[in-house]
Design a protein around this motif. Sequence first.
Motif, PDB file in Angstrom:
ATOM      1  N   PRO A  24      52.841  34.596  26.030  1.00  0.00           N
ATOM      2  CA  PRO A  24      54.279  34.819  26.222  1.00  0.00           C
ATOM      3  C   PRO A  24      54.794  34.264  27.550  1.00  0.00           C
ATOM      4  CG  PRO A  24      53.039  36.863  26.531  1.00  0.00           C
ATOM      5  CD  PRO A  24      52.074  35.851  26.007  1.00  0.00           C
ATOM      6  N   ARG A  25      53.900  34.131  28.515  1.00  0.00           N
ATOM      7  CA  ARG A  25      54.226  33.581  29.829  1.00  0.00           C
ATOM      8  C   ARG A  25      53.013  32.762  30.310  1.00  0.00           C
ATOM      9  NH1 ARG A  25      58.585  34.732  28.444  1.00  0.00           N
ATOM     10  NH2 ARG A  25      60.208  35.926  29.535  1.00  0.00           N
ATOM     11  N   PRO A  26      53.145  31.987  31.387  1.00  0.00           N
ATOM     12  CA  PRO A  26      51.994  31.205  31.858  1.00  0.00           C
ATOM     13  C   PRO A  26      50.765  32.052  32.195  1.00  0.00           C
ATOM     14  CG  PRO A  26      54.013  30.390  32.851  1.00  0.00           C
ATOM     15  CD  PRO A  26      54.383  31.644  32.121  1.00  0.00           C
ATOM     16  N   VAL A  27      50.995  33.322  32.561  1.00  0.00           N
ATOM     17  CA  VAL A  27      49.881  34.237  32.824  1.00  0.00           C
ATOM     18  C   VAL A  27      50.115  35.511  32.021  1.00  0.00           C
ATOM     19  CG1 VAL A  27      48.487  35.407  34.567  1.00  0.00           C
ATOM     20  CG2 VAL A  27      49.745  33.335  35.180  1.00  0.00           C
ATOM     21  N   TYR A  28      49.081  35.942  31.317  1.00  0.00           N
ATOM     22  CA  TYR A  28      49.162  37.136  30.474  1.00  0.00           C
ATOM     23  C   TYR A  28      47.995  38.046  30.838  1.00  0.00           C
ATOM     24  CZ  TYR A  28      48.712  39.996  26.210  1.00  0.00           C
ATOM     25  OH  TYR A  28      48.589  41.035  25.321  1.00  0.00           O
ATOM     26  N   LEU A 129      52.553  44.864  34.796  1.00  0.00           N
ATOM     27  CA  LEU A 129      53.870  44.261  34.576  1.00  0.00           C
ATOM     28  C   LEU A 129      54.115  43.991  33.090  1.00  0.00           C
ATOM     29  CD1 LEU A 129      53.990  41.630  37.482  1.00  0.00           C
ATOM     30  CD2 LEU A 129      54.913  43.966  37.451  1.00  0.00           C
ATOM     31  N   PRO A 130      55.371  43.860  32.675  1.00  0.00           N
ATOM     32  CA  PRO A 130      55.670  43.509  31.280  1.00  0.00           C
ATOM     33  C   PRO A 130      55.081  42.142  30.926  1.00  0.00           C
ATOM     34  CG  PRO A 130      57.650  44.252  32.438  1.00  0.00           C
ATOM     35  CD  PRO A 130      56.600  44.070  33.477  1.00  0.00           C
ATOM     36  N   ALA A 131      54.679  41.971  29.677  1.00  0.00           N
ATOM     37  CA  ALA A 131      54.108  40.689  29.247  1.00  0.00           C
ATOM     38  C   ALA A 131      55.113  39.557  29.415  1.00  0.00           C
ATOM     39  CB  ALA A 131      53.659  40.787  27.794  1.00  0.00           C
ATOM     40  N   GLU A 132      56.388  39.836  29.180  1.00  0.00           N
ATOM     41  CA  GLU A 132      57.418  38.817  29.329  1.00  0.00           C
ATOM     42  C   GLU A 132      58.162  39.031  30.649  1.00  0.00           C
ATOM     43  OE1 GLU A 132      59.801  38.862  25.799  1.00  0.00           O
ATOM     44  OE2 GLU A 132      58.205  37.969  24.569  1.00  0.00           O
ATOM     45  N   TYR A 133      57.419  38.883  31.729  1.00  0.00           N
ATOM     46  CA  TYR A 133      57.993  39.073  33.063  1.00  0.00           C
ATOM     47  C   TYR A 133      58.970  37.933  33.379  1.00  0.00           C
ATOM     48  CZ  TYR A 133      54.367  35.636  34.270  1.00  0.00           C
ATOM     49  OH  TYR A 133      53.572  34.518  34.304  1.00  0.00           O
ATOM     50  N   ASP A 139      58.238  38.894  40.020  1.00  0.00           N
ATOM     51  CA  ASP A 139      57.017  38.929  39.228  1.00  0.00           C
ATOM     52  C   ASP A 139      56.463  37.522  38.994  1.00  0.00           C
ATOM     53  OD1 ASP A 139      57.359  41.640  39.138  1.00  0.00           O
ATOM     54  OD2 ASP A 139      58.183  41.683  37.101  1.00  0.00           O
ATOM     55  N   GLY A 140      57.341  36.583  38.789  1.00  0.00           N
ATOM     56  CA  GLY A 140      56.911  35.193  38.619  1.00  0.00           C
ATOM     57  C   GLY A 140      56.305  34.632  39.893  1.00  0.00           C
TER      58      GLY A 140
END
Length: 270
Positions: A24-28, A129-133, A139-140
Amino acid sequence: MNVAETTKPATIRQRPVPELGRLPRPVYARVENLRHRSATRPHSHPWVQLSYASRGVLQIRTAGGLFLAPPQWAILVPPRQEHTVVNSAGTEMRSLYIDARALPGSEGSCRVLAVSGLLREMIGHFSGLPAEYDEDGPDGRLARVMLDLVQAAPRVAFSLPWPAEPGLHAICAEILAAPRRPLRPAAWCAALGVSQRTLERAFMRDTGMNLRTWRLRARLLGALPLLQRGDSVTDVALACGYGSTSSFIASFRRFFGGTPGSFSGARARD
């Protein structure tokens, strides 16, 4: 035949590989608290995996070797590398799945990395943190700094290479299953139909070390799950084939750069 097949304990529990079509993001972050010793089936995925446990010992098994990580280390698995993940009982896993484009240079083979105190704390925080930060928010930025620390983490030589020659697989599996047992080069040579010199040359070619050095490393790496479980240093020394606690401590310190007590799970829980 590979290491995941030859060293798989009969009583180990199987745990599923998560169904994840894309990140969902570059880091999960994947968080698991694993009460029992278990293993995944052999699998691979298109992203990088940083296998890390804040408690317990993780083991990655591939066709080319065994890689172990107590909480002081993590194992970086490159994209598309088939592997099995094995955990000790009571493991608290805090692993990262990373888009390969976000971590240049992650291709190649598995590697064991030293985890600094700062990186450990950042992984722990990121895991909540949320998966879709928000990639453009705090957070990013945290994720990007965390990847910088992963990129800069020192590589440590705490793995066990697995021979490519099929005839050597049974020898390594026997050593791993019974590290206290004396080496049996005469019997192995007879079974393989080769001379001892040929056996030693083949083993050195495939693993980069001789049989005695390989067994020593296998014994010391095998001590880590026992120490994390809370076994006494004396009991671990005996289980790993050492005649005295002092010789075990000296050998352990030479290899790992620290005492067995510094890797003790009982100490971590105090």
